[in-house]
Design a protein around this motif. Structure first.
Motif, short mmCIF file in Angstrom:
data_model
loop_
_atom_site.label_atom_id
_atom_site.label_comp_id
_atom_site.label_asym_id
_atom_site.label_seq_id
_atom_site.Cartn_x
_atom_site.Cartn_y
_atom_site.Cartn_z
N ASN A 56 0.83 -1.21 0.00
CA ASN A 56 0.00 0.00 0.00
C ASN A 56 0.87 1.26 0.00
N ALA A 57 1.93 1.25 0.81
CA ALA A 57 2.82 2.42 0.86
C ALA A 57 3.52 2.63 -0.48
N HIS A 58 3.96 1.55 -1.09
CA HIS A 58 4.59 1.66 -2.42
C HIS A 58 3.58 2.16 -3.45
N PHE A 59 2.36 1.65 -3.38
CA PHE A 59 1.32 2.04 -4.34
C PHE A 59 1.05 3.54 -4.24
N VAL A 60 0.89 4.03 -3.02
CA VAL A 60 0.63 5.46 -2.80
C VAL A 60 1.80 6.29 -3.31
N GLY A 61 3.03 5.77 -3.15
CA GLY A 61 4.22 6.46 -3.64
C GLY A 61 4.49 6.23 -5.11
N ASN A 62 3.58 5.54 -5.79
CA ASN A 62 3.69 5.25 -7.22
C ASN A 62 4.93 4.41 -7.56
N ARG A 63 5.39 3.60 -6.61
CA ARG A 63 6.48 2.65 -6.85
C ARG A 63 5.81 1.31 -7.14
N LEU A 64 5.31 1.21 -8.36
CA LEU A 64 4.39 0.12 -8.70
C LEU A 64 5.06 -1.25 -8.77
N ASP A 65 6.30 -1.33 -9.23
CA ASP A 65 6.98 -2.63 -9.25
C ASP A 65 7.17 -3.16 -7.83
N ALA A 66 7.54 -2.26 -6.92
CA ALA A 66 7.72 -2.66 -5.52
C ALA A 66 6.38 -3.03 -4.88
N ALA A 67 5.33 -2.28 -5.24
CA ALA A 67 4.00 -2.59 -4.71
C ALA A 67 3.55 -3.97 -5.19
N ASP A 68 3.75 -4.24 -6.49
CA ASP A 68 3.38 -5.53 -7.06
C ASP A 68 4.11 -6.66 -6.33
N ALA A 69 5.40 -6.48 -6.10
CA ALA A 69 6.19 -7.51 -5.42
C ALA A 69 5.69 -7.72 -3.99
N ARG A 95 -1.60 -3.52 -11.00
CA ARG A 95 -1.34 -3.95 -12.37
C ARG A 95 -2.13 -3.14 -13.38
N SER A 96 -3.33 -2.73 -13.01
CA SER A 96 -4.11 -1.85 -13.91
C SER A 96 -3.37 -0.54 -14.11
N ARG A 97 -2.87 0.01 -13.01
CA ARG A 97 -2.15 1.28 -13.12
C ARG A 97 -0.89 1.13 -13.97
N GLN A 98 -0.32 -0.07 -13.99
CA GLN A 98 0.87 -0.33 -14.81
C GLN A 98 0.51 -0.63 -16.27
N GLY A 99 -0.78 -0.69 -16.56
CA GLY A 99 -1.22 -1.00 -17.92
C GLY A 99 -1.28 -2.49 -18.20
N GLN A 100 -1.14 -3.32 -17.18
CA GLN A 100 -1.19 -4.78 -17.32
C GLN A 100 -2.63 -5.24 -17.04
#
Length: 179
Positions: A56-69, A95-100
């Protein structure tokens, strides 16, 4: 004295399907089936919640690869049951935000299978399906979400977008003689 024939090695047990990493050709249905049958090797609810919070923290910070992991780690550690649907739903949003969007749809479908009453998972499923042009399927997911949460204005708006885009696509195909 005859030499003893060595015994064949024991047959390797097929590993449980890992919903965190479905085969590349796995669709939504296969991902949902795997999610409901997957039993992690050593469930650890506390660590799973930690990874969810980290995600959640990574997602809010837009660190999407780290959030996914982090969400993937939470899924792997979570004990089986409806609670893991939140982890799948969060990873679907990531994953939606990443375009996946196909992967997001598979995760959202898994979340829906694990907890059929989870309206947010239906929203994320509808959103991902809409993003890949599956308008009718998206509308169905949004409609199912509204049956769970009839006052959800975001879901109502998403359903309207699904229908509008579906109608537009149908008219385009009709004009091109593809229907």
């Amino acid at each position: 004295e005859a030499a003893a024939t060595p015994a064949p090695p024991p047959a390797a047990e097929a590993p449980s399907p890992d919903p965190a990493n479905p085969p590349p050709d796995a669709g939504e249905e296969a991902a949902a089936r795997a999610a409901t049958s997957y039993v992690p090797p050593r469930p650890d609810e506390q660590k799973a919640r930690f990874h969810k919070a980290e995600g959640n923290a990574h997602f809010v910070g837009n660190r999407l690869d780290a959030a996914d992991a982090a969400y993937t780690a939470a899924i792997a550690l979570a004990p089986p049951g409806p609670a893991v649907s939140v982890y799948y739903s969060n990873r679907a949003a990531c994953r939606s935000r990443q375009g996946q969007h196909e992967e997001a749809a598979a995760d959202a479908a898994a979340a829906c299978a694990l907890d059929p009453s989870y309206a947010k998972a239906r929203f994320r499923l509808a959103h991902a399906r809409l993003a890949v042009g599956r308008h009718e399927d998206a509308a169905v997911a949004a409609f199912e979400g509204l049956k769970i949460d009839p006052e959800n204005d975001e879901m109502k708006s998403l359903l309207q977008r699904c229908v509008k885009k579906g109608r537009k696509e149908h008219l385009r195909k009709e004009r091109e003689g593809k229907i």
